[in-house]
Design a protein around this motif. Structure first.
Motif, PDB file in Angstrom:
ATOM      1  N   GLY A   1      -3.629   5.166  -1.763  1.00 45.18           N
ATOM      2  CA  GLY A   1      -4.577   5.955  -0.990  1.00 45.18           C
ATOM      3  C   GLY A   1      -3.918   7.250  -0.563  1.00 45.18           C
ATOM      4  N   GLY A   2      -4.669   8.108   0.107  1.00 44.98           N
ATOM      5  CA  GLY A   2      -4.128   9.388   0.558  1.00 44.98           C
ATOM      6  C   GLY A   2      -4.817  10.559  -0.118  1.00 44.98           C
ATOM      7  N   SER A   3      -4.394  11.754   0.231  1.00 45.53           N
ATOM      8  CA  SER A   3      -5.059  12.973  -0.251  1.00 45.53           C
ATOM      9  C   SER A   3      -5.029  13.102  -1.762  1.00 45.53           C
ATOM     10  CB  SER A   3      -4.405  14.210   0.387  1.00 45.53           C
ATOM     11  OG  SER A   3      -4.559  14.184   1.784  1.00 45.53           O
ATOM     12  N   ASN A   4      -3.975  12.606  -2.407  1.00 48.37           N
ATOM     13  CA  ASN A   4      -3.903  12.680  -3.868  1.00 48.37           C
ATOM     14  C   ASN A   4      -4.913  11.781  -4.562  1.00 48.37           C
ATOM     15  OD1 ASN A   4      -1.857  14.544  -3.905  1.00 48.37           O
ATOM     16  ND2 ASN A   4      -0.217  13.067  -4.248  1.00 48.37           N
TER      17      ASN A   4
ATOM     18  N   GLY B   1       0.821  -1.199   0.000  1.00 47.81           N
ATOM     19  CA  GLY B   1       0.000   0.000   0.000  1.00 47.81           C
ATOM     20  C   GLY B   1       0.854   1.247   0.000  1.00 47.81           C
ATOM     21  N   PHE B   2       0.520   2.199  -0.875  1.00 51.18           N
ATOM     22  CA  PHE B   2       1.210   3.488  -0.956  1.00 51.18           C
ATOM     23  C   PHE B   2       0.278   4.576  -0.437  1.00 51.18           C
ATOM     24  CE2 PHE B   2       3.274   0.949  -4.180  1.00 51.18           C
ATOM     25  CZ  PHE B   2       4.592   1.383  -4.208  1.00 51.18           C
ATOM     26  N   THR B   3       0.815   5.474   0.383  1.00 51.53           N
ATOM     27  CA  THR B   3       0.070   6.679   0.735  1.00 51.53           C
ATOM     28  C   THR B   3       0.695   7.846  -0.006  1.00 51.53           C
ATOM     29  OG1 THR B   3      -0.631   8.156   2.527  1.00 51.53           O
ATOM     30  CG2 THR B   3       1.480   7.046   2.815  1.00 51.53           C
ATOM     31  N   THR B   4      -0.126   8.697  -0.624  1.00 53.33           N
ATOM     32  CA  THR B   4       0.409   9.762  -1.466  1.00 53.33           C
ATOM     33  C   THR B   4      -0.310  11.077  -1.222  1.00 53.33           C
ATOM     34  OG1 THR B   4       0.705  10.495  -3.770  1.00 53.33           O
ATOM     35  CG2 THR B   4      -1.034   8.883  -3.365  1.00 53.33           C
ATOM     36  N   THR B   5       0.491  12.102  -0.950  1.00 53.66           N
ATOM     37  CA  THR B   5       0.011  13.464  -0.742  1.00 53.66           C
ATOM     38  C   THR B   5       0.959  14.419  -1.459  1.00 53.66           C
ATOM     39  OG1 THR B   5      -0.921  12.896   1.416  1.00 53.66           O
ATOM     40  CG2 THR B   5      -0.542  15.225   0.989  1.00 53.66           C
TER      41      THR B   5
END
Length: 702
Positions: A160-163, A130-134
């Motif tokens: 997932g994340g804000s992006n 899982g990648f979190t991206t902002t």
């Protein structure tokens, strides 16, 4: 996992939350964290022979966020072309005066770094990554995801994340087939639901907001209108991050901080969404943890990690925290340094409580000092109130970060003339970071309603050297947009920028302070650009200045003065007010006047005779942190938590005879003296690091 350009001095809140969440909901699963941002800083330091340091990481990552340099560093890896976008960036940078040499040097290492990351991740034999991206984490994450899937196609990749909020998540998914799933919105319910489907081998058509592949078709499930309740938001686990940082050669370059979350959404935005603001995306509804629970999380993290700097990520403070959370922090007796985003209409007592709690840095969203422009923003505050906030921040040693924004549809030169004329009088107060024309942000009212003034929009130009995608796909993928300029321009814009620049230059050596001499009120003026002089005010004039600390119009002020028995005609008062404005002692916002002098001498980092930050200690619940920067080439950070060592350190706050100490205490003295933290002479010992009690303004360490 978190990839560049996450700040290397902060743990990832998203990774910490999901670690706790998966461990709690799926105790049979193994969870591994991958701190790619920290690894990238290490990689650059090593492979550049020490030329590319963490400071360069910050300049390309955080400081260049509106030019896309961080994403561009990895776009050549994503598109299998080391030169991809280079010509476009060079043209962009040349026209805008953007320095790109450091980013270009970093780009040489990006391919090897992604290859190394892929090997490290696959060595753990994961089933799901899982990648979190902002902000600028998209391209580095996509580059690694592509490499992982090319090596192990059966691996499940989730973003997932804000992006990934709203249409951005669907565009990211449908344009990158190597991304299996995208979680749009909050992940506390969606991510465990997706994992259950992966276990069962079933289609995740019922997971709200999820993007998934139905054969070759990218499906985007409808997003749920429900938001995650505070009770369902886990407390983050930062143990893996701490271990990674402790083992990192980058650790000596950074001052680590903890990240906590008390609230989500914005209680002001629910009623009056600031017209330019795109934060919170599709989750504006305000929710907050009880203050007691937030304090328990801070307490746990501080004790576990021995870190006293705390960054809260709340977009706006829950006003209930002035009754529960902040008093608990103030009563702790710890030397915390906290950051908070607040609204700019806090009272002096509330700002004083923030300071007492250990909050040293606030972001109050001041944005402007002109009431009409603030009305155009729907900020719900006046220019006079913002001036009061700046002054009270100075009174309470609160560092205040803000930007002066302009370019709002409907504003005119008249909205700025009086403000710009008075900016020289404010040089002793904390200046904005700069004067900036607003940019169109996705999810903002300006974006959602073209009738507000920005009918034409296109993806910001910087994305042309970041993504190899057509404009219609970029229109769904990106967060920032270019549009026609609105509001002031030309001479007015130039005057505004020049005045702010002079403010920035003059602030460090400027003072304007009150002092009382019996009933008289003294003002000492030591501001750049003003004569060095003093003023003495007696009688009704002294009382008038005191009353105007709260900001009042002429009529209300006259009523207060005459009600107190002062003999002051309306004409005399009007003449005096005008004179005080000319002296730069009052700020006028329409019909409202505000006193500008502060109480007490503010401490500045570069103030002669002060050596803040060279050597000091800070106290936590059962430990002491000592910072030693006396040697600029080899600064050191010590954590004293051994009971005997800590007890001896406390004894040494005053000189004490060695003969009075036990053998254990004398051994502790020898250890402290060996590190230069204690001095032994003439049979006595004393600790050298003072306990720092007041942080300078601005405080840039948090």
């Amino acid at each position: 996992m978190t990839m560049p350009w996450h700040p290397i001095d902060l743990p990832s809140l998203q990774v910490g939350l999901l670690h706790t969440l998966v461990s709690r909901t799926r105790p049979g699963d193994e969870v591994r964290e991958f701190h790619g941002s920290l690894r990238w800083a290490e990689f650059l330091l090593k492979h550049s022979g020490g030329r590319l340091r963490p400071g360069d990481y910050v300049r390309v990552g955080s400081d260049s966020i509106f030019h896309g340099l961080g994403d561009w560093v990895f776009s050549g890896v994503l598109y299998d072309d080391p030169d991809w976008g280079s010509g476009t960036l060079s043209d962009y940078a040349g026209r805008r005066g953007v320095a790109i040499d450091t980013a270009a040097e970093m780009r040489r290492y990006a391919g090897e770094f992604v290859t190394e990351c892929a090997a490290a991740v696959l060595a753990e034999e994961p089933d799901v990554v899982g990648f979190t991206t902002t902000f600028m984490q998209n391209v580095s994450s996509l580059a690694l995801a592509r490499e992982l899937k090319s090596r192990r196609p059966e691996l499940t990749v989730v973003f997932g994340g804000s992006n990934c909020d709203g249409p951005m998540g669907h565009a990211l998914h449908r344009n990158h087939p190597f991304v299996d799933h995208v979680v749009r919105g909050e992940g506390e319910h969606a991510f465990p639901a997706l994992l259950r489907h992966l276990d069962a081998g079933t289609e995740p058509a019922d997971v709200p907001g999820l993007c998934w592949w139905d054969g070759d078709v990218s499906r985007a499930n409808p997003e749920s209108p429900r938001t995650v309740a505070p009770a369902d938001i886990p407390s983050p686990d930062y143990d893996d991050w701490q271990r990674a940082l402790d083992a990192s050669p980058v650790a000596e370059y950074v001052h680590p901080k903890l990240v906590v979350e008390g609230a989500r959404g914005c209680w002001w935005g629910e009623k009056h969404h600031c017209t330019f603001c795109g934060l919170n995306g599709s989750a504006m509804a305000f929710r907050a943890k009880p203050g007691e629970r937030l304090w328990s999380e801070v307490d746990r993290l501080v004790r576990r990690h021995r870190i006293l700097d705390v960054v809260t990520v709340d977009n706006i403070i829950d006003m209930a925290y002035f009754r529960d959370f902040l008093p608990r922090a103030a009563a702790s007796g710890w030397d915390l340094r906290m950051h908070y985003e607040v609204k700019s209409n806090l009272t002096p007592d509330q700002l004083a409580l923030l300071a007492d709690s250990g909050t040293v840095h606030i972001q109050p969203g001041i944005e402007s000092l002109g009431s009409r422009v603030l009305d155009l923003m729907d900020k719900g505050v006046t220019g006079a109130r913002n001036i009061r906030t700046l002054r009270e921040c100075e009174n309470h040693s609160l560092t205040c970060s803000w930007n002066l924004l302009y370019g709002f549809p409907g504003e005119s030169a008249d909205d700025y003339t009086a403000v710009v004329d008075q900016l020289p009088a404010l040089v002793h107060l904390q200046p904005p970071g700069g004067a900036h024309r607003i940019q169109l942000e996705r999810f903002s009212p300006h974006f959602n309603d073209p009738a507000l003034g920005f009918g034409e929009r296109r993806p910001a130009e910087m994305y042309r050297h970041v993504y190899d995608l057509p404009e219609d796909e970029l229109a769904d993928l990106v967060y920032l947009f270019d549009t026609e300029d609105a509001g002031v321009s030309g001479d007015v814009e130039a005057r505004l920028k020049a005045a702010v620049e002079r403010w920035l230059l003059g602030h460090p050596t400027s003072r304007l302070t009150f002092a009382e001499d019996g009933d008289d009120l003294l003002v000492h003026d030591r501001r750049e650009g003003w004569p060095r002089r003093g003023h003495r005010f007696r009688g009704w004039q002294a009382d008038a200045l005191r009353h105007l600390e709260a900001g009042r119009n002429e009529t209300a002020l006259h009523r207060l003065l005459t009600g107190a028995g002062h003999d002051c005609s309306p004409g005399e008062l009007a003449q005096w007010l005008q004179h005080a404005v000319e002296l730069g002692l009052l700020f006028r916002d329409g019909r409202t006047f505000v006193s500008l002098p502060t109480w007490g001498e503010p401490v500045r980092v570069d103030q002669p005779g002060h050596a803040y930050g060279m050597l000091y200690h800070r106290r936590g619940p059962d430990f002491v942190i000592v910072m030693d920067r006396r040697d600029k080439e080899a600064s050191a950070r010590y954590t004293l938590d051994d009971p005997d060592l800590l007890a001896t350190f406390d004894l040494l706050h005053k000189p004490i005879a060695l003969a009075e100490l036990s053998d254990v205490q004398r051994e502790a003295v020898a250890l402290l003296a060996g590190e230069g933290l204690a001095r032994v002479t003439d049979g006595h010992a004393v600790a050298l690091p003072p306990r720092i009690g007041r942080w300078p303004v601005p405080c840039t360490g948090i």
